[in-house]
Design an enzyme around this catalytic site. Sequence first.
Site, mmCIF file in Angstrom:
data_model
loop_
_atom_site.group_PDB
_atom_site.id
_atom_site.type_symbol
_atom_site.label_atom_id
_atom_site.label_comp_id
_atom_site.label_asym_id
_atom_site.label_seq_id
_atom_site.Cartn_x
_atom_site.Cartn_y
_atom_site.Cartn_z
ATOM 1 N N LYS A 153 0.826 -1.215 0.000
ATOM 2 C CA LYS A 153 0.000 0.000 0.000
ATOM 3 C C LYS A 153 0.859 1.263 0.000
ATOM 4 O O LYS A 153 2.046 1.226 0.286
ATOM 5 C CB LYS A 153 -1.008 -0.049 1.160
ATOM 6 C CG LYS A 153 -2.142 -1.043 0.840
ATOM 7 C CD LYS A 153 -3.266 -1.068 1.843
ATOM 8 C CE LYS A 153 -4.357 -2.040 1.361
ATOM 9 N NZ LYS A 153 -5.383 -2.318 2.369
ATOM 10 N N ARG B 241 -3.104 -10.126 4.894
ATOM 11 C CA ARG B 241 -3.638 -10.230 3.525
ATOM 12 C C ARG B 241 -2.577 -9.688 2.582
ATOM 13 O O ARG B 241 -2.245 -8.497 2.645
ATOM 14 C CB ARG B 241 -4.920 -9.404 3.448
ATOM 15 C CG ARG B 241 -5.611 -9.401 2.102
ATOM 16 C CD ARG B 241 -6.865 -8.539 2.154
ATOM 17 N NE ARG B 241 -7.529 -8.507 0.875
ATOM 18 C CZ ARG B 241 -7.184 -7.720 -0.141
ATOM 19 N NH1 ARG B 241 -6.181 -6.891 -0.007
ATOM 20 N NH2 ARG B 241 -7.850 -7.781 -1.275
HETATM 21 N N1 PMM Z 1 -7.592 -4.033 1.175
HETATM 22 C C1 PMM Z 1 -8.023 -4.046 -0.097
HETATM 23 C C2 PMM Z 1 -9.109 -4.844 -0.478
HETATM 24 N N2 PMM Z 1 -9.750 -5.639 0.413
HETATM 25 N N3 PMM Z 1 -9.949 -6.445 2.611
HETATM 26 C C3 PMM Z 1 -9.541 -6.441 3.882
HETATM 27 N N4 PMM Z 1 -10.180 -7.218 4.797
HETATM 28 N N5 PMM Z 1 -8.500 -5.664 4.323
HETATM 29 C C4 PMM Z 1 -7.820 -4.846 3.472
HETATM 30 O O1 PMM Z 1 -6.883 -4.151 3.919
HETATM 31 C C5 PMM Z 1 -8.226 -4.818 2.098
HETATM 32 C C6 PMM Z 1 -9.322 -5.642 1.708
HETATM 33 C C7 PMM Z 1 -7.334 -3.180 -1.107
HETATM 34 O O2 PMM Z 1 -6.149 -3.776 -1.544
HETATM 35 P P1 PMM Z 1 -6.056 -4.565 -2.951
HETATM 36 O O3 PMM Z 1 -6.507 -3.602 -4.022
HETATM 37 O O4 PMM Z 1 -4.600 -4.943 -3.047
HETATM 38 O O5 PMM Z 1 -6.934 -5.764 -2.916
#
Ligand code: PMM
Length: 272
Positions: A219, A254
Amino acid sequence: MALSDLGFPQDRTLVMGILNVTPDSFADGGRYNSKENALERGRKLLAEGADIIDIGGESTRPGSDRISVEEELDRVIPVVSALSQLGAVISIDTTRAEVAVSALSAGARIVNDISAGLADPEMLPEVAARAVPYIAMHTRGNSKEMTSLASYANVVTEVVDELNQRVLAILNAGIMPENVVLDPGIGFAKEAEHNWSLLNALPELKALGFPVLIGASRKRFLGALIGATDTDAREAATIALTSLLAERKIWGIRVHDVKAHRDAVRVAGMFL
Ligand code: PMM
């Protein structure tokens, strides 16, 4: 099926691999856009030891436009179905009850809702009716509004309070407490300083009484710290963070690169 029935190891941090079937997610948008590419990616995440594969069809990056329910279903359901048949534990990353329900029918076992039930009034009752694990993430507003809502007098107490309010709604809807996982929502309605404050407040987050998931992979705040605009160049910083979170016994992380993070979790496990 409850969280405790999923057979996750209890002695280490779980690694959730990200699979965005989107043209526009910030770090991997467009890479796994076709069903074939997405399946190949999912198989790789599984082979590398992902405990959970988090499949999402709608980009949540700040400012992104919404897609239709049909489009979201078209993107995710074939991938959920094929990867769950391979034995993967799938979480569906959606804010829509309809998508969550279809994904559960297609084999997903966990619902990951970045709005913690605020985006769709049907979400909490539908999850309760199916008695599945529910990941509730903190954010404010939708992806268009969230940047302007990143204003806090004390980010830790405010995020803890707002998560507590979501927990009340979640439990009132009939979701069992043992099926709830909380996530402070790194980068969602948060500036870099807010993300760091929350990462320094794991005891306060854990004190809410639920397992905690952190999604910090690649991020922007990591890029700002190390001077990396390219998202892939933020991987080493993400691995460093995983080591520290695993050493502090966070429930799950994640991430995009599962192999590196499983290794980091193993190393952290050697520190008693
Ligand atoms: N971040 C993204 C999408 N989904 N879900 C959870 N539970 N926590 C997060 O920090 C989160 C998420 C955005 O990141 P991406 O675009 O790399 O999926």
